[in-house]
Design a protein around this motif. Structure first.
Motif, mmCIF file in Angstrom:
data_model
loop_
_atom_site.group_PDB
_atom_site.id
_atom_site.type_symbol
_atom_site.label_atom_id
_atom_site.label_comp_id
_atom_site.label_asym_id
_atom_site.label_seq_id
_atom_site.Cartn_x
_atom_site.Cartn_y
_atom_site.Cartn_z
ATOM 1 N N PHE A 1 -4.928 -3.693 -1.832
ATOM 2 C CA PHE A 1 -4.478 -2.552 -1.028
ATOM 3 C C PHE A 1 -4.309 -1.284 -1.862
ATOM 4 O O PHE A 1 -3.770 -0.296 -1.374
ATOM 5 C CB PHE A 1 -3.159 -2.887 -0.310
ATOM 6 C CG PHE A 1 -2.143 -3.535 -1.196
ATOM 7 C CD1 PHE A 1 -1.353 -2.787 -2.047
ATOM 8 C CD2 PHE A 1 -1.980 -4.914 -1.190
ATOM 9 C CE1 PHE A 1 -0.415 -3.383 -2.872
ATOM 10 C CE2 PHE A 1 -1.044 -5.526 -2.004
ATOM 11 C CZ PHE A 1 -0.258 -4.756 -2.850
ATOM 12 N N ALA A 2 -4.762 -1.292 -3.123
ATOM 13 C CA ALA A 2 -4.651 -0.105 -3.976
ATOM 14 C C ALA A 2 -5.512 1.014 -3.410
ATOM 15 O O ALA A 2 -6.577 0.775 -2.837
ATOM 16 C CB ALA A 2 -5.078 -0.443 -5.397
ATOM 17 N N ASN A 3 -5.050 2.242 -3.575
ATOM 18 C CA ASN A 3 -5.844 3.379 -3.097
ATOM 19 C C ASN A 3 -7.000 3.634 -4.074
ATOM 20 O O ASN A 3 -7.174 2.910 -5.053
ATOM 21 C CB ASN A 3 -4.958 4.613 -2.867
ATOM 22 C CG ASN A 3 -4.412 5.212 -4.153
ATOM 23 O OD1 ASN A 3 -4.751 4.796 -5.254
ATOM 24 N ND2 ASN A 3 -3.562 6.205 -4.007
ATOM 25 N N ALA B 1 -4.187 -0.389 5.417
ATOM 26 C CA ALA B 1 -2.722 -0.442 5.410
ATOM 27 C C ALA B 1 -2.118 -1.400 6.441
ATOM 28 O O ALA B 1 -1.208 -2.129 6.092
ATOM 29 C CB ALA B 1 -2.142 0.960 5.571
ATOM 30 N N VAL C 1 -0.471 1.657 -6.140
ATOM 31 C CA VAL C 1 0.222 0.935 -5.069
ATOM 32 C C VAL C 1 1.665 1.426 -5.026
ATOM 33 O O VAL C 1 2.152 2.076 -5.953
ATOM 34 C CB VAL C 1 0.187 -0.593 -5.308
ATOM 35 C CG1 VAL C 1 -1.236 -1.109 -5.303
ATOM 36 C CG2 VAL C 1 0.895 -0.967 -6.583
ATOM 37 N N PRO D 1 0.833 -1.209 0.000
ATOM 38 C CA PRO D 1 0.000 0.000 0.000
ATOM 39 C C PRO D 1 0.865 1.255 0.000
ATOM 40 O O PRO D 1 1.982 1.256 0.528
ATOM 41 C CB PRO D 1 -0.806 -0.118 1.286
ATOM 42 C CG PRO D 1 -0.059 -1.076 2.143
ATOM 43 C CD PRO D 1 0.723 -1.966 1.238
ATOM 44 N N SER E 1 -7.513 4.245 4.250
ATOM 45 C CA SER E 1 -6.116 3.822 4.372
ATOM 46 C C SER E 1 -5.738 3.298 5.749
ATOM 47 O O SER E 1 -5.102 2.266 5.821
ATOM 48 C CB SER E 1 -5.175 4.966 3.970
ATOM 49 O OG SER E 1 -5.302 5.205 2.590
#
Length: 149
Positions: free
Chosen positions: A99-101, A52, A106, A33, A48
């Motif tokens: 975990f991509a925003n 995270a 990433v 992340p 996040s």
């Protein structure tokens, strides 16, 4: 400092350089992340902290810093230390990562593969050169003392 200790310090530095480059190459695809940045988007900021901690961070690439070990009247040798590359990551698009925003980004390790292979080649030739120094010194010492094996 003796010739042997000078050459072995070079062998150790070359060995460390190979280990670090191998680690960087092996982990070039280890993403994680993106670290929290101050005030990007309100929904990403809220998501996040909960996401995270459940995923490991991206691999932090390493580098070898090598300096001369000369001190005053006793020159010779080298000291190699490992430190982290800065910046340690680059933003990479991978929307399928869990975990991509919100933008699908990433953190990917900041590893230049071409540089890593240059480091491997330099370590190879450094190791060979230092081994040849030890071999030549040993052979010269034997012939000077007229010792046969």
């Amino acid at each position: 400092m003796s010739i042997y200790s000078i050459a072995t310090s070079g062998l150790s530095a070359a060995s460390l350089r190979v280990s670090v480059a191998a680690s960087n190459v092996a982990n070039v695809s280890t993403t994680g992340p993106l670290p929290a940045s101050g005030g990007s988007a309100s929904s990403a900021g809220a998501a996040s902290p909960s996401i995270a901690p459940t995923f490991p961070p991206a691999y932090v690439p390493l580098r070898v810093d090598q300096v001369d070990q000369s001190s005053g009247s006793s020159p010779g040798g080298t000291i190699a230390t490992v430190s982290t590359v800065s910046p340690s990551y680059t933003a990479q698009s991978d929307p399928s990562a869990p975990f991509a925003n919100q933008d699908g980004l990433v953190a990917a390790p900041n590893v230049d593969l071409a540089d890593q292979f240059v480091q491997l080649a330099a370590a190879k030739y450094s190791f060979i050169a230092n081994a040849k120094v030890i071999q030549a010194y040993s052979e010269t010492e034997k012939s000077l003392l007229d010792i046969t094996t």
